[in-house]
Design a protein around this motif. Structure first.
Motif, PDB file in Angstrom:
ATOM      1  N   ILE A 172       0.831  -1.195   0.000  1.00  0.00           N
ATOM      2  CA  ILE A 172       0.000   0.000   0.000  1.00  0.00           C
ATOM      3  C   ILE A 172       0.867   1.248   0.000  1.00  0.00           C
ATOM      4  CG2 ILE A 172      -1.704   1.294   1.336  1.00  0.00           C
ATOM      5  CD1 ILE A 172      -2.682  -1.405   2.424  1.00  0.00           C
ATOM      6  N   ARG A 173       1.995   1.171   0.643  1.00  0.00           N
ATOM      7  CA  ARG A 173       2.853   2.343   0.815  1.00  0.00           C
ATOM      8  C   ARG A 173       3.844   2.497  -0.331  1.00  0.00           C
ATOM      9  NH1 ARG A 173       0.584   2.142   5.231  1.00  0.00           N
ATOM     10  NH2 ARG A 173       1.012   1.993   7.383  1.00  0.00           N
ATOM     11  N   GLY A 174       4.311   3.728  -0.500  1.00  0.00           N
ATOM     12  CA  GLY A 174       5.316   4.010  -1.514  1.00  0.00           C
ATOM     13  C   GLY A 174       4.711   4.615  -2.769  1.00  0.00           C
ATOM     14  N   SER A 175       5.593   5.102  -3.614  1.00  0.00           N
ATOM     15  CA  SER A 175       5.149   5.676  -4.889  1.00  0.00           C
ATOM     16  C   SER A 175       4.672   4.547  -5.803  1.00  0.00           C
ATOM     17  CB  SER A 175       6.314   6.420  -5.544  1.00  0.00           C
ATOM     18  OG  SER A 175       7.281   5.494  -5.989  1.00  0.00           O
ATOM     19  N   PRO A 176       3.955   4.883  -6.867  1.00  0.00           N
ATOM     20  CA  PRO A 176       3.537   3.832  -7.803  1.00  0.00           C
ATOM     21  C   PRO A 176       4.726   3.032  -8.351  1.00  0.00           C
ATOM     22  CG  PRO A 176       2.312   5.836  -8.247  1.00  0.00           C
ATOM     23  CD  PRO A 176       3.346   6.180  -7.209  1.00  0.00           C
ATOM     24  N   GLN A 177       5.853   3.716  -8.591  1.00  0.00           N
ATOM     25  CA  GLN A 177       7.039   3.013  -9.093  1.00  0.00           C
ATOM     26  C   GLN A 177       7.579   2.042  -8.036  1.00  0.00           C
ATOM     27  OE1 GLN A 177       6.624   6.339  -9.140  1.00  0.00           O
ATOM     28  NE2 GLN A 177       6.471   6.797 -11.319  1.00  0.00           N
ATOM     29  N   GLU A 178       7.603   2.477  -6.776  1.00  0.00           N
ATOM     30  CA  GLU A 178       8.084   1.597  -5.704  1.00  0.00           C
ATOM     31  C   GLU A 178       7.135   0.424  -5.503  1.00  0.00           C
ATOM     32  OE1 GLU A 178      10.346   4.963  -2.956  1.00  0.00           O
ATOM     33  OE2 GLU A 178       8.191   4.630  -2.695  1.00  0.00           O
ATOM     34  N   GLN A 179       5.846   0.688  -5.598  1.00  0.00           N
ATOM     35  CA  GLN A 179       4.865  -0.387  -5.462  1.00  0.00           C
ATOM     36  C   GLN A 179       5.027  -1.410  -6.584  1.00  0.00           C
ATOM     37  OE1 GLN A 179       1.136   1.711  -5.397  1.00  0.00           O
ATOM     38  NE2 GLN A 179       1.227   2.085  -3.196  1.00  0.00           N
ATOM     39  N   ALA A 180       5.231  -0.942  -7.804  1.00  0.00           N
ATOM     40  CA  ALA A 180       5.418  -1.840  -8.948  1.00  0.00           C
ATOM     41  C   ALA A 180       6.695  -2.665  -8.776  1.00  0.00           C
ATOM     42  CB  ALA A 180       5.452  -1.049 -10.250  1.00  0.00           C
ATOM     43  N   ARG A 181       7.773  -2.002  -8.361  1.00  0.00           N
ATOM     44  CA  ARG A 181       9.042  -2.701  -8.138  1.00  0.00           C
ATOM     45  C   ARG A 181       8.877  -3.786  -7.074  1.00  0.00           C
ATOM     46  NH1 ARG A 181      12.584   0.725  -4.822  1.00  0.00           N
ATOM     47  NH2 ARG A 181      11.239  -0.240  -3.297  1.00  0.00           N
ATOM     48  N   ASP A 182       8.249  -3.426  -5.952  1.00  0.00           N
ATOM     49  CA  ASP A 182       8.062  -4.383  -4.865  1.00  0.00           C
ATOM     50  C   ASP A 182       7.160  -5.541  -5.294  1.00  0.00           C
ATOM     51  OD1 ASP A 182       9.669  -2.736  -3.363  1.00  0.00           O
ATOM     52  OD2 ASP A 182       8.016  -1.862  -2.194  1.00  0.00           O
ATOM     53  N   LEU A 183       6.160  -5.247  -6.104  1.00  0.00           N
ATOM     54  CA  LEU A 183       5.269  -6.289  -6.613  1.00  0.00           C
ATOM     55  C   LEU A 183       6.051  -7.278  -7.484  1.00  0.00           C
ATOM     56  CD1 LEU A 183       2.312  -7.285  -6.839  1.00  0.00           C
ATOM     57  CD2 LEU A 183       2.097  -5.816  -8.841  1.00  0.00           C
ATOM     58  N   ALA A 184       6.912  -6.754  -8.344  1.00  0.00           N
ATOM     59  CA  ALA A 184       7.735  -7.609  -9.210  1.00  0.00           C
ATOM     60  C   ALA A 184       8.682  -8.468  -8.382  1.00  0.00           C
ATOM     61  CB  ALA A 184       8.528  -6.754 -10.195  1.00  0.00           C
ATOM     62  N   LEU A 185       9.319  -7.864  -7.395  1.00  0.00           N
ATOM     63  CA  LEU A 185      10.243  -8.613  -6.541  1.00  0.00           C
ATOM     64  C   LEU A 185       9.514  -9.690  -5.740  1.00  0.00           C
ATOM     65  CD1 LEU A 185      12.535  -5.706  -5.288  1.00  0.00           C
ATOM     66  CD2 LEU A 185      13.105  -7.498  -6.950  1.00  0.00           C
ATOM     67  N   PHE A 186       8.331  -9.365  -5.244  1.00  0.00           N
ATOM     68  CA  PHE A 186       7.541 -10.335  -4.487  1.00  0.00           C
ATOM     69  C   PHE A 186       7.151 -11.515  -5.370  1.00  0.00           C
ATOM     70  CE2 PHE A 186       3.281 -11.659  -2.841  1.00  0.00           C
ATOM     71  CZ  PHE A 186       3.749 -12.320  -1.710  1.00  0.00           C
ATOM     72  N   ALA A 187       6.715 -11.232  -6.588  1.00  0.00           N
ATOM     73  CA  ALA A 187       6.337 -12.308  -7.517  1.00  0.00           C
ATOM     74  C   ALA A 187       7.542 -13.186  -7.834  1.00  0.00           C
ATOM     75  CB  ALA A 187       5.755 -11.719  -8.796  1.00  0.00           C
ATOM     76  N   TYR A 188       8.689 -12.540  -8.038  1.00  0.00           N
ATOM     77  CA  TYR A 188       9.930 -13.278  -8.339  1.00  0.00           C
ATOM     78  C   TYR A 188      10.296 -14.178  -7.159  1.00  0.00           C
ATOM     79  CZ  TYR A 188      14.826 -14.207  -9.348  1.00  0.00           C
ATOM     80  OH  TYR A 188      16.029 -14.814  -9.574  1.00  0.00           O
ATOM     81  N   GLN A 189      10.239 -13.636  -5.936  1.00  0.00           N
ATOM     82  CA  GLN A 189      10.572 -14.433  -4.755  1.00  0.00           C
ATOM     83  C   GLN A 189       9.614 -15.600  -4.587  1.00  0.00           C
ATOM     84  OE1 GLN A 189      10.458 -11.383  -1.759  1.00  0.00           O
ATOM     85  NE2 GLN A 189      12.620 -10.848  -2.022  1.00  0.00           N
TER      86      GLN A 189
END
Length: 196
Positions: A172-189
């Protein structure tokens, strides 16, 4: 094979939204074509030509009546969703992505509500009535857009070219770019952990 994450959210400033609508009008969506055709056949068309002005109410009435009929239900939003989905999949192909990760909807209403209230307070500090009006208009704009329909279009386009779709919870937190990055990293993990 690489992975690309694209966060899709139609929250934009008025200029960007205006540009998107003008772009769709230039592409002559079926709804726009039908409105133009019916305006030309309207009984008051000659008066409008002489005054060089078409009343907004006439356009709104036409648009509202057409939006309830097939094939115009969901127009011009459906056109925009197909356009966005096509471009998202094209970008994924350029980067040889094996999958596209999209956020789960989950608590989307609550997230949007919090975001709207925050923006209203920031934009109009200390004026509660103004904040309420801003939030109401903002919610109306967001409500007119179907996230689920966009995801369905992305899934259809991606399936045509063999790209899979992953759905994961988004921070929920962070800029849209940070949210997208974290989403990608979470999916990868998640992918790495499940393959072990």
């Amino acid at each position: 094979m690489s992975m690309i994450t694209i966060q899709c959210r139609l929250v934009a400033d008025d200029e960007t939204l205006r540009h998107l609508w003008e772009f769709m009008a230039e592409k002559n969506t079926p709804l726009v074509n039908e409105i133009l055709e019916r305006l030309g056949k309207h009984s008051e068309f000659e008066i409008w030509v002489k005054t060089a002005k078409v009343p907004k109410t006439a356009i709104k009435e036409l648009c509202d009546s057409l939006k309830t009929q097939e094939p115009f239900i969901g127009q011009p939003g459906r056109y925009l969703d197909r356009l966005l989905a096509t471009k998202i999949v094209e970008i994924a192909k350029v980067y040889s992505a094996g999958s596209i990760v999209v956020p789960k909807l989950g608590d989307m209403r609550e997230i949007i509500q919090s975001e709207v209230l925050f923006k209203a307070e920031k934009k109009i500090p200390g004026f509660i009535e103004g904040q309420k009006n801003y939030a109401k208009e903002y919610r109306r704009q967001v409500h007119n857009w179907s996230y689920g329909r966009l995801i369905e279009n992305i899934q259809n386009q991606a399936a045509k070219v063999g790209i899979s779709i992953e759905t994961k919870w988004q921070a929920i937190r962070g800029s849209p770019q940070e949210q997208a990055r974290d989403l990608a990293l979470f999916a990868y993990q998640c992918r790495i952990t499940s393959s072990i």
